[in-house]
Design a protein around this motif. Structure first.
Motif, mmCIF file in Angstrom:
data_model
loop_
_atom_site.group_PDB
_atom_site.id
_atom_site.type_symbol
_atom_site.label_atom_id
_atom_site.label_comp_id
_atom_site.label_asym_id
_atom_site.label_seq_id
_atom_site.Cartn_x
_atom_site.Cartn_y
_atom_site.Cartn_z
ATOM 1 N N ARG A 135 -6.275 6.197 -0.504
ATOM 2 C CA ARG A 135 -5.883 6.293 -1.908
ATOM 3 C C ARG A 135 -7.041 5.867 -2.795
ATOM 4 O O ARG A 135 -7.609 4.789 -2.611
ATOM 5 N N GLY A 136 -7.369 6.696 -3.772
ATOM 6 C CA GLY A 136 -8.308 6.324 -4.812
ATOM 7 C C GLY A 136 -9.621 5.741 -4.318
ATOM 8 O O GLY A 136 -10.004 4.641 -4.699
ATOM 9 N N ARG B 21 0.820 -1.210 0.000
ATOM 10 C CA ARG B 21 0.000 0.000 0.000
ATOM 11 C C ARG B 21 0.855 1.261 0.000
ATOM 12 O O ARG B 21 0.555 2.228 -0.704
ATOM 13 N N CYS C 89 -9.774 3.416 1.767
ATOM 14 C CA CYS C 89 -8.970 3.742 2.933
ATOM 15 C C CYS C 89 -8.840 2.515 3.815
ATOM 16 O O CYS C 89 -9.586 1.543 3.682
ATOM 17 N N TRP D 149 -4.690 5.149 6.049
ATOM 18 C CA TRP D 149 -4.145 5.245 4.679
ATOM 19 C C TRP D 149 -5.298 5.520 3.739
ATOM 20 O O TRP D 149 -6.380 4.924 3.890
ATOM 21 N N VAL E 3 0.806 7.117 -4.463
ATOM 22 C CA VAL E 3 0.700 7.295 -3.020
ATOM 23 C C VAL E 3 1.830 8.190 -2.533
ATOM 24 O O VAL E 3 3.007 7.951 -2.821
ATOM 25 N N ASP E 4 1.481 9.221 -1.809
ATOM 26 C CA ASP E 4 2.454 10.091 -1.147
ATOM 27 C C ASP E 4 2.242 9.915 0.355
ATOM 28 O O ASP E 4 1.292 10.494 0.917
ATOM 29 N N ASP F 199 -0.952 11.000 2.410
ATOM 30 C CA ASP F 199 -1.979 9.967 2.327
ATOM 31 C C ASP F 199 -1.981 9.001 3.502
ATOM 32 O O ASP F 199 -2.733 8.021 3.495
ATOM 33 N N THR F 200 -1.154 9.238 4.509
ATOM 34 C CA THR F 200 -1.084 8.335 5.651
ATOM 35 C C THR F 200 -0.973 9.115 6.961
ATOM 36 O O THR F 200 -0.515 10.262 6.983
ATOM 37 N N ALA G 80 -8.577 15.212 -2.273
ATOM 38 C CA ALA G 80 -8.019 14.582 -3.466
ATOM 39 C C ALA G 80 -9.016 14.553 -4.621
ATOM 40 O O ALA G 80 -8.681 14.119 -5.717
ATOM 41 N N GLU H 290 0.336 -0.300 -10.807
ATOM 42 C CA GLU H 290 -0.451 -0.538 -9.591
ATOM 43 C C GLU H 290 -0.738 -2.026 -9.418
ATOM 44 O O GLU H 290 -0.594 -2.582 -8.327
#
Length: 315
Positions: free
Chosen positions: A80-81, A51, A84, A78, A57-58, A62-63, A112, A196
């Protein structure tokens, strides 16, 4: 670039972004949480690292990693897209960490540019499910982790006429990506780009080519099974299984599974597991092959309010 949303945590706790160097500590946290919910650790050991290193992912945005008063990992989140993950150590629950991280995750996804958010919660974690429902999240999909003891009686069936099976080899990556994503197009919300997809499969440290059989007919790839090995648990895990649509009904899924089961038995594994969910319609197939449900989870989802000026990649 928008700043990462702020959030409040209880006194005595510290929050910062997670880093790849934290992956092992976070994985131990996830294992404790899953053991509390299911009575067992996660099926695969490198999910957190995968992940954190997904394309796009930054970790700085993002965390979130929360340390307890004793300095140990108490919780993490976390995003992303539209997905979570939030885990709070059982010893630190009831103090508002879950609520705080849930609010952070929704705010981060909104910044985002995402219009909805989903996360998976173990059905054994009643408190987490209640928290999401109280926050307006709705159940969307049921997931199951299935298992089978090894070795499996009966061996490997003969391939259908014209079909050959061999282990995954270098150079098969792109073809396997196309076939699995084509097959999953029937139910998934979007196709995964190669980078990905590879982070979830063939680029993981636990990926096991020798237990990942491919089926060919006339030189064309028609079936793919990709496996991860989990020596510490004594189990193997089927990460992807797909058969090309025009070759279904020929017994290829059963053939690929039996081949993987035999490979894992040869590696000394005592069981093999795989995950499926409502949308695939595959639960009855796996049960027919002798697999049983070890535990279940629910994917919850919620719509997100639009954030002015937000867009893809915002943060």
């Amino acid at each position: 670039m928008r700043p990462c949303p702020a959030f409040d945590i209880p006194p005595g706790y510290l929050a910062r972004p997670a880093a790849l160097a934290d992956a092992d500590a976070i994985q131990r946290l996830v294992a404790v949480c899953e053991h509390a919910a299911h009575g067992a650790a996660p099926a695969v050991p490198d999910g957190v690292a995968a992940r954190l290193t997904l394309p796009g992912v930054d970790p700085a945005r993002d965390t979130v990693l929360v340390s307890g008063p004793d300095g140990t990992c108490a919780a993490w989140a976390w995003v992303r897209g539209r997905r979570c993950a939030i885990d709070v150590h059982p010893g630190h629950r009831g103090r508002g960490l879950g609520t705080a991280l849930l609010g952070w995750a929704q705010a981060r996804a909104g910044l985002a540019g995402d219009d909805r958010l989903a996360q998976t919660v173990a059905d054994g974690d009643r408190a987490a499910g209640a928290l999401l429902r109280a926050a307006g999240w709705a159940p969307l999909v049921t997931e199951w982790l299935l298992e089978i003891a090894l070795p499996v009686p009966g061996g490997v069936p003969e391939p259908p006429p014209g079909v050959t099976v061999r282990p995954f080899a270098a150079g098969d990556e792109r073809a396997a990506h196309r076939l699995t994503e084509d097959a999953f197009d029937e139910w998934q919300q979007r196709r995964k780009p190669y980078d990905e997809w590879a982070r979830h499969t063939v680029h993981r440290a636990s990926f096991t080519p020798s237990a990942s059989p491919l089926a060919f007919d006339g030189g064309q790839l028609v079936g793919v099974l990709l496996s991860l090995d989990v020596p510490a648990s004594g189990e193997g895990y089927v990460e992807r299984l797909a058969v090309r649509r025009d070759h279904r009904g020929r017994g290829l899924a059963r053939l690929l599974l039996a081949t993987a089961f035999r490979a894992f038995a040869g590696r000394g594994r005592r069981a093999c597991t795989l995950g499926t969910h409502t949308d695939t319609g595959a639960l009855s197939l796996y049960e027919h092959l002798g697999m049983t449900v070890r535990h279940s989870s629910t994917i919850y989802g919620t719509p997100l309010a639009a954030v002015p000026g937000a867009g893809p990649g915002g943060g």
